[in-house]
Design an enzyme around this catalytic site. Structure first.
Site, mmCIF file in Angstrom:
data_model
loop_
_atom_site.group_PDB
_atom_site.id
_atom_site.type_symbol
_atom_site.label_atom_id
_atom_site.label_comp_id
_atom_site.label_asym_id
_atom_site.label_seq_id
_atom_site.Cartn_x
_atom_site.Cartn_y
_atom_site.Cartn_z
ATOM 1 N N ASP A 97 0.015 0.682 10.544
ATOM 2 C CA ASP A 97 -0.559 2.027 10.438
ATOM 3 C C ASP A 97 -1.252 2.464 11.729
ATOM 4 O OD1 ASP A 97 0.241 1.918 7.725
ATOM 5 O OD2 ASP A 97 -1.655 0.951 7.184
ATOM 6 N N GLU A 139 -8.133 -11.086 27.059
ATOM 7 C CA GLU A 139 -7.483 -10.509 25.879
ATOM 8 C C GLU A 139 -6.751 -9.207 26.193
ATOM 9 O OE1 GLU A 139 -11.863 -9.268 25.861
ATOM 10 O OE2 GLU A 139 -10.699 -11.090 26.271
ATOM 11 N N GLU A 181 6.454 11.384 1.409
ATOM 12 C CA GLU A 181 6.013 10.216 0.652
ATOM 13 C C GLU A 181 4.528 9.937 0.888
ATOM 14 O OE1 GLU A 181 6.415 7.106 -1.991
ATOM 15 O OE2 GLU A 181 8.062 8.402 -1.367
ATOM 16 N N GLU A 209 -9.952 -8.626 31.385
ATOM 17 C CA GLU A 209 -10.247 -9.417 30.202
ATOM 18 C C GLU A 209 -9.050 -10.303 29.848
ATOM 19 O OE1 GLU A 209 -13.290 -9.475 28.824
ATOM 20 O OE2 GLU A 209 -13.770 -8.132 30.486
ATOM 21 N N ASP A 233 -12.253 -16.133 28.817
ATOM 22 C CA ASP A 233 -12.918 -14.846 28.650
ATOM 23 C C ASP A 233 -12.383 -13.761 29.585
ATOM 24 O OD1 ASP A 233 -14.649 -12.947 27.703
ATOM 25 O OD2 ASP A 233 -16.404 -13.706 28.736
#
Length: 597
Positions: A49, A344, A223, A342, A457
């Site tokens: 979503d 991540e 829908e 970062e 990190d």
């Protein structure tokens, strides 16, 4: 002890296989840039979503989170990611969950966030514990990445239907739309947490939402999952159509409340998820269509993954048919490896997960031997000579192999990570790099023993540092800024000493303002001791953490000033002797405060 996630790790291993298969499938392609697997754009968890938001030149992506191994829509929190190039996505964790709403019972399903007046409002459907029916709540934050808090303490609207989308028109009027199986809207007030007038139902059968073949019970295609936006003078409503399996269709209107005219299919039924959910934005001159599928290993209708495609509107404003691809959207520009990035921030990965970091933000964790991270399109320019990583390990650590253009591509550097005494006990490690020039996909491959190796990190490259760096000379003394005995221990006050070019005198000034030294064992940053801002504060070396007391301005007059303190780097007593200590002092322009790098 880090708890293993065997189910996730099986998924991650299979992700690596999918990536390898994508590369093999293009091996015979003679083009200089063969398609590679960059879709789905998140591989560390299952996501669904997508709701993109453009803010201050960056795309923030709000998603749902399918729990591993789900056999229903088992969803407990929402996640946030961001990117400025559409391929490298930074994980901001979960700033909103069912626990945020004291009145919510379950079902953290599809929502959307919007910015107004410097605040961010996130509209989400949940099951109201008091009624057992779906309701729509609103959370608010001061930042696009949260944390979010319940703005009301109760539902904003409730009629048993789901999937809110929010749209602020050019005249400032905000609208909230939602619905499955029906379609509703309400006009939001300027505070974005209340509304005026009554909830209004959009008549699907008398307006244009397509015709569902062979169905009298539900004759229109609509829908669920509406997404409303405006382009020029035309209003678009993109929606999931004709469950199940769903495809994405759309209608347009001259106004925000209709009448709507059906325009056709945007994305046909594809992929291995029987639902789909769309979000559409314009960003940096391109148009982007977000959706979800079940393309990751273990994926399906209840374990979905968000993906994105770039597209171009037809000349008449209609949306072309868009198909799912494994290549995804092209990168916008390049990534700068010479500023802190970062860990991540990821284009593709195998094996790793993320978690909250004790130093703020997120870190990559559960790293095991053979895992890797791909960062797309890193622009090294004329060459990087140094790689620094912020790491922590409760075990004996491992290694970070710095590779280009593949997990087994050219090895340009290897950093050894030792034990630090804890999974959130952080230190910085550095290693020399050779051969990193031009623009390449960067692969950080992790190797070592068994089990979890270390946490990760952030990282940064330095240009021109090499195994050393540059002398930082005190003009008045004709000597160099020196770390006594090339110590790798934090907290050592720096001094001046005869220039030798050896370890402890190899300084680099980064674009982020860090003055760092490579001592031969690790890279340390010049630091105002104890965050001091007073005259006489010792200038020491310390593990690089990016704080304001580790950022320095190198000025045209030769002075070096602390960003936090505004004081100058000063040789104590204007001494010219070896071993004279260096401190911070009010700037006066003397020769003992002028430096040459």
């Amino acid at each position: 002890m880090k708890t293993p996630h065997p189910r996730r790790r099986r998924i991650a291993a299979a992700v690596a296989a999918v990536f390898a298969a994508a590369l093999l499938s293009t091996a015979a392609d003679p083009s200089p840039d063969p398609a590679q697997a960059d879709n789905p754009i998140i591989q560390t968890v299952y996501t669904a979503d997508p709701a993109p938001l453009v803010h201050n030149g960056r795309v923030y992506l709000y998603t749902g989170h399918d729990e591993d191994g789900s056999t229903w829509f088992t969803m407990k929190d929402w996640r946030v990611w961001s990117s400025d190039d559409m391929v490298n996505w930074t994980d901001h964790g979960s700033p909103l969950s069912l626990e945020t709403f004291s009145w919510a019972r379950q079902d953290a399903w599809a929502g959307q966030a919007v910015e107004r007046g410097g605040k961010f409002y996130w509209y989400v459907p949940v099951i109201n514990d008091a009624t057992g029916r779906p309701a729509i709540g609103v959370a608010v934050a001061d930042s696009p990445t949260g944390p979010f808090r319940d703005a009301l303490g109760h539902p904003l609207v409730q009629n048993g239907e789901i999937d809110p989308t929010v749209f602020i028109d050019t005249d400032g009027q905000a609208y909230l739309y939602w619905g499955n199986p029906n379609l509703w809207y309400v006009k939001l007030n300027a505070d974005m947490i209340s509304y005026s007038g009554s909830v209004t139902q959009i008549p699907l059968t008398t307006q244009g939402f397509g015709t569902r073949p062979n169905s009298t019970e539900r004759p229109t295609l609509y829908e669920e999952g509406p997404w409303v936006y405006k382009r020029g003078s035309l209003y678009y409503m993109v929606f999931a159509a004709q469950c199940c399996s769903e495809h994405i269709a759309y209608s347009t209107s001259p106004g925000p409340t209709g009448p709507w005219t059906y325009r056709g299919t945007v994305m046909p039924t594809q992929g291995s998820s029987f639902t789909n959910h769309a979000g559409v934005i314009d960003y940096k001159g391109g148009s982007y269509f977000f959706y979800h599928n079940g393309a990751l290993p273990g994926g399906g209708g209840f374990t979905r993954s968000v993906a994105v495609e770039r597209f171009t509107y037809n000349a008449d404003g209609t949306i072309p048919q868009i198909n799912m691809t494994s290549a995804g959207a092209p990168q916008i520009g390049t990534l700068n490896p010479y500023v802190r990035q970062e860990a991540e921030t990821i284009a593709w990965t195998s094996g790793v997960e993320t978690e909250r970091s004790g130093e703020g933000g997120m870190n990559v964790g559960w790293i095991e031997n053979g895992d890797w991270i791909k960062v797309k399109g890193a622009a090294f320019g004329t060459g990087a000579n140094q790689f620094t990583a912020r790491v922590a390990s409760a075990t004996t650590g491992g290694r970070i192999e710095v590779r280009l253009d593949g997990q087994n591509g050219p090895l340009v550097g290897t950093c050894t990570v030792g034990g630090t005494g804890g999974w959130q006990t952080w230190t910085s490690v550095s290693c020399p790099v050779s051969g990193a020039t031009g623009t390449h996909d960067l692969y950080l491959k992790f190797t070592g023993g068994s089990g979890s190796l270390f946490n990760f990190d952030w990282w940064r490259f330095d240009a021109g540092a090499g195994s050393g760096g540059g002398d930082l000379q005190a003009v008045g003394a004709g000597k160099c800024l020196d770390v006594p005995n090339a110590s790798t221990q934090p907290g050592v006050q720096v001094q001046i000493r005869d220039c030798s070019g050896g370890p402890g005198q190899q300084w680099t000034h980064s674009a982020a303002g860090e003055l760092s030294v490579y001592t031969g064992g690790s890279r340390l940053c010049l630091d105002a001791s104890g965050n001091g801002t007073a005259n006489g504060t010792a200038a020491v070396t310390w593990s690089c953490h990016g704080g304001a007391n580790q950022r320095w301005n190198v000025n045209a007059d030769g002075t070096i000033t602390g960003v936090q303190s505004g004081l100058c780097l000063d040789v104590s007593g204007a001494s010219t002797a070896n071993g004279a200590l260096v401190q911070l002092w009010t700037c006066h322009g003397g020769s003992n405060q002028r430096w040459s790098l």
